[in-house]
Design a protein around this motif. Structure first.
Motif, PDB file in Angstrom:
ATOM      1  N   ALA A 163       1.000  -1.186  -0.004  1.00  0.00           N
ATOM      2  CA  ALA A 163      -0.050  -0.049   0.026  1.00  0.00           C
ATOM      3  C   ALA A 163       0.990   1.162   0.050  1.00  0.00           C
ATOM      4  N   THR A 164       0.663   1.999  -0.978  1.00  0.00           N
ATOM      5  CA  THR A 164       1.644   3.179  -1.174  1.00  0.00           C
ATOM      6  C   THR A 164       0.713   4.377  -1.572  1.00  0.00           C
ATOM      7  N   SER A 165       1.532   5.650  -1.571  1.00  0.00           N
ATOM      8  CA  SER A 165       1.118   6.823  -1.865  1.00  0.00           C
ATOM      9  C   SER A 165       1.941   7.976  -2.233  1.00  0.00           C
ATOM     10  N   ASN A 166       1.535   9.227  -2.807  1.00  0.00           N
ATOM     11  CA  ASN A 166       2.581  10.238  -2.972  1.00  0.00           C
ATOM     12  C   ASN A 166       2.788  10.811  -1.607  1.00  0.00           C
ATOM     13  N   TYR A 167       2.061  10.881  -0.657  1.00  0.00           N
ATOM     14  CA  TYR A 167       2.302  11.378   0.713  1.00  0.00           C
ATOM     15  C   TYR A 167       3.111  10.253   1.199  1.00  0.00           C
ATOM     16  N   GLY A 168       3.083   9.368   1.381  1.00  0.00           N
ATOM     17  CA  GLY A 168       3.766   8.120   1.968  1.00  0.00           C
ATOM     18  C   GLY A 168       5.412   8.184   1.611  1.00  0.00           C
ATOM     19  N   VAL A 169       5.500   8.436   0.328  1.00  0.00           N
ATOM     20  CA  VAL A 169       6.714   8.492  -0.403  1.00  0.00           C
ATOM     21  C   VAL A 169       7.442   9.543   0.392  1.00  0.00           C
ATOM     22  N   GLY A 170       6.585  10.842   0.013  1.00  0.00           N
ATOM     23  CA  GLY A 170       7.197  12.125   0.406  1.00  0.00           C
ATOM     24  C   GLY A 170       7.678  12.089   1.910  1.00  0.00           C
ATOM     25  N   VAL A 171       6.935  11.565   2.860  1.00  0.00           N
ATOM     26  CA  VAL A 171       7.489  11.626   4.169  1.00  0.00           C
ATOM     27  C   VAL A 171       8.577  10.509   4.510  1.00  0.00           C
ATOM     28  N   PHE A 172       8.505   9.482   3.630  1.00  0.00           N
ATOM     29  CA  PHE A 172       9.463   8.645   3.453  1.00  0.00           C
ATOM     30  C   PHE A 172      10.916   9.099   3.504  1.00  0.00           C
ATOM     31  N   LEU A 173      10.920  10.166   2.341  1.00  0.00           N
ATOM     32  CA  LEU A 173      12.099  10.722   1.891  1.00  0.00           C
ATOM     33  C   LEU A 173      12.520  11.834   2.886  1.00  0.00           C
ATOM     34  N   MET A 174      11.414  12.357   3.554  1.00  0.00           N
ATOM     35  CA  MET A 174      11.989  13.242   4.570  1.00  0.00           C
ATOM     36  C   MET A 174      12.548  12.508   5.681  1.00  0.00           C
ATOM     37  N   ALA A 175      12.165  11.677   5.959  1.00  0.00           N
ATOM     38  CA  ALA A 175      12.619  10.795   7.210  1.00  0.00           C
ATOM     39  C   ALA A 175      14.374  10.216   6.773  1.00  0.00           C
ATOM     40  N   GLY A 176      14.574   9.621   5.526  1.00  0.00           N
ATOM     41  CA  GLY A 176      15.599   9.343   5.013  1.00  0.00           C
ATOM     42  C   GLY A 176      16.775  10.493   4.879  1.00  0.00           C
ATOM     43  N   VAL A 177      16.046  11.442   4.520  1.00  0.00           N
ATOM     44  CA  VAL A 177      17.293  12.434   4.416  1.00  0.00           C
ATOM     45  C   VAL A 177      17.847  13.144   5.606  1.00  0.00           C
ATOM     46  N   GLU A 178      16.891  13.451   6.640  1.00  0.00           N
ATOM     47  CA  GLU A 178      17.425  13.720   8.182  1.00  0.00           C
ATOM     48  C   GLU A 178      18.063  12.565   8.869  1.00  0.00           C
ATOM     49  N   THR A 179      17.590  11.339   8.259  1.00  0.00           N
ATOM     50  CA  THR A 179      18.496  10.468   8.901  1.00  0.00           C
ATOM     51  C   THR A 179      20.099  10.350   8.646  1.00  0.00           C
ATOM     52  N   ALA A 180      20.112  10.521   7.180  1.00  0.00           N
ATOM     53  CA  ALA A 180      21.299  10.582   6.538  1.00  0.00           C
ATOM     54  C   ALA A 180      22.122  11.678   7.103  1.00  0.00           C
ATOM     55  N   ARG A 181      21.738  12.699   7.281  1.00  0.00           N
ATOM     56  CA  ARG A 181      22.508  13.829   7.881  1.00  0.00           C
ATOM     57  C   ARG A 181      23.052  13.613   9.290  1.00  0.00           C
ATOM     58  N   LEU A 182      22.613  12.436   9.985  1.00  0.00           N
ATOM     59  CA  LEU A 182      23.019  11.926  11.258  1.00  0.00           C
ATOM     60  C   LEU A 182      24.064  10.882  10.900  1.00  0.00           C
ATOM     61  N   THR A 183      24.369  10.414   9.691  1.00  0.00           N
ATOM     62  CA  THR A 183      25.129   9.312   9.416  1.00  0.00           C
ATOM     63  C   THR A 183      26.457   9.577   8.951  1.00  0.00           C
ATOM     64  N   PRO A 184      27.513   8.996   9.419  1.00  0.00           N
ATOM     65  CA  PRO A 184      28.993   9.446   9.018  1.00  0.00           C
ATOM     66  C   PRO A 184      29.045   9.198   7.547  1.00  0.00           C
ATOM     67  N   GLY A 185      29.660  10.187   6.658  1.00  0.00           N
ATOM     68  CA  GLY A 185      29.890  10.166   5.360  1.00  0.00           C
ATOM     69  C   GLY A 185      28.757  10.731   4.585  1.00  0.00           C
ATOM     70  N   CYS A 186      27.867  11.009   5.283  1.00  0.00           N
ATOM     71  CA  CYS A 186      26.685  11.741   4.596  1.00  0.00           C
ATOM     72  C   CYS A 186      26.703  13.202   4.762  1.00  0.00           C
TER      73      CYS A 186
END
Length: 357
Positions: free
Chosen positions: A334-357
């Protein structure tokens, strides 16, 4: 417009330093371990939705994630996609939407405007007009428009903070004070979706995610000395403590935060919004990294490892809802445009806490 000059100077300085746009970010895909799942999700959605969509909140939330993906990767295709969407909608908010479901797009228009000092002020004129209209309503004694949790985010609380000025900030505070006094369950540090659920123990995951995203982005736009900033931070800290305690062993949250056994399927949109807020709060310094980074990492681990399918589909997204029982059981696909959008938001902010990112 004071905000314009402030952001123009800030972005110009960042560009000189080479810290925001493609020159610096182009190295990210080679060294950042989190870029691949972020790109996979963004690229899959864009490939299947090449034509610009309307500016309703469903699409605007994908654009938010797409813009954040551009900021991380520096890949112009993401910026071009978002800019084409804004141009298609003439930088206007949608009309005919119920209640405050329409203004979300103002926050994405502001994001795009901040990225390019050369953009004309007219690009955010409709966003400003919305804030001015709401401010006048509040000044006239009507401050109850944000009567349900979705409206606190989709009603663009952070846009009031961006435009600033004592009048707008006062209106923003009053608009938020209404839901806080009516649908915030202080005892449990979570929010009821609307008045129908007041007094119950049902706290809808994505609904609380809307509050997290709204407060997170509003705090980021507020001046450090704003009189309401500390209160908003305190609310988020209380929420995050409760969310830490209710995170499931797999790293996700279910649609009913307090009763995972009632609807045991994972729910990715709420999980993504919680992850986004916690990760940004750690970076901003108002959430303890030692305590909450493991929560963020565990949540993102589930999001990228389970919610994200091998073909790039972000699954386990509860459909458009107002309470946990809708669209149950939630499907892995089950997917949606907003579901993908907030997934990307979560991933980007987690990446900023990840060494090498």
């Amino acid at each position: 417009m004071a905000s314009r000059s402030r952001w123009s100077l800030a972005i110009a300085a960042t560009l000189v330093a080479g810290a925001l746009l493609p020159a610096a970010a182009s190295a990210a895909p080679a060294v950042c371990s989190e870029v691949a799942p972020i790109r996979a999700a963004a690229d899959h959605w864009i490939a299947g939705n090449a034509k610009p969509a309307d500016a309703t909140w469903f699409n605007s939330l994908f654009i938010k994630g797409d813009i954040e993906t551009y900021k991380l990767t520096g890949d112009a295709k993401y910026l071009n996609y978002a800019t084409a969407w804004a141009a298609h909608n003439k930088w206007k908010l949608p009309t005919g939407t119920p209640n405050l479901d329409g203004p979300e797009a103002s926050q994405e228009y502001i994001d795009l405007y901040q990225l390019d000092p050369k953009r004309p002020a007219g690009d955010i004129a409709d966003a400003k007009a919305y804030v001015d209209r709401e401010t006048k309503k509040v000044e006239g004694g009507s401050a109850s428009d944000m009567s349900y949790v979705d409206a606190v985010r989709l009603g663009a609380l952070s846009a009031f903070a961006y435009f600033g000025g004592s009048t707008n900030l006062d209106a923003m505070a009053k608009l938020f004070a209404y839901p806080e006094s009516h649908i915030y369950d202080k005892k449990n540090a979570l929010w009821w979706r609307d008045s129908r659920w007041v007094g119950t123990t049902q706290h809808w995951s994505r609904g609380n995610g809307w509050i997290v995203a709204a407060l997170t982005d509003t705090i980021a736009n507020l001046p450090a000395g704003d009189t309401h900033r500390a209160h908003y931070i305190s609310l988020l800290q209380d929420m995050f403590a409760k969310l830490k305690a209710t995170q499931q062993a797999g790293g996700y949250w279910t649609a009913d935060v307090d009763h995972p056994a009632a609807f045991p399927a994972p729910e990715s949109s709420g999980t993504s919004l919680f992850t986004y807020g916690m990760a940004k709060a750690i970076q901003a310094g108002y959430l303890d990294s030692a305590t909450y980074l493991p929560v963020v990492q565990k949540a993102w681990g589930w999001l990228k490892g389970t919610a994200l399918r091998s073909n790039g589909v972000v699954g386990y997204v509860q459909g458009p809802s107002s309470h946990p029982s809708q669209y149950q059981p939630i499907s892995p696909t089950a997917t949606s445009n907003y579901g993908v959008g907030v997934f990307l938001m979560a991933g980007v902010e987690t990446a900023r806490l990840t060494p090498g990112c």
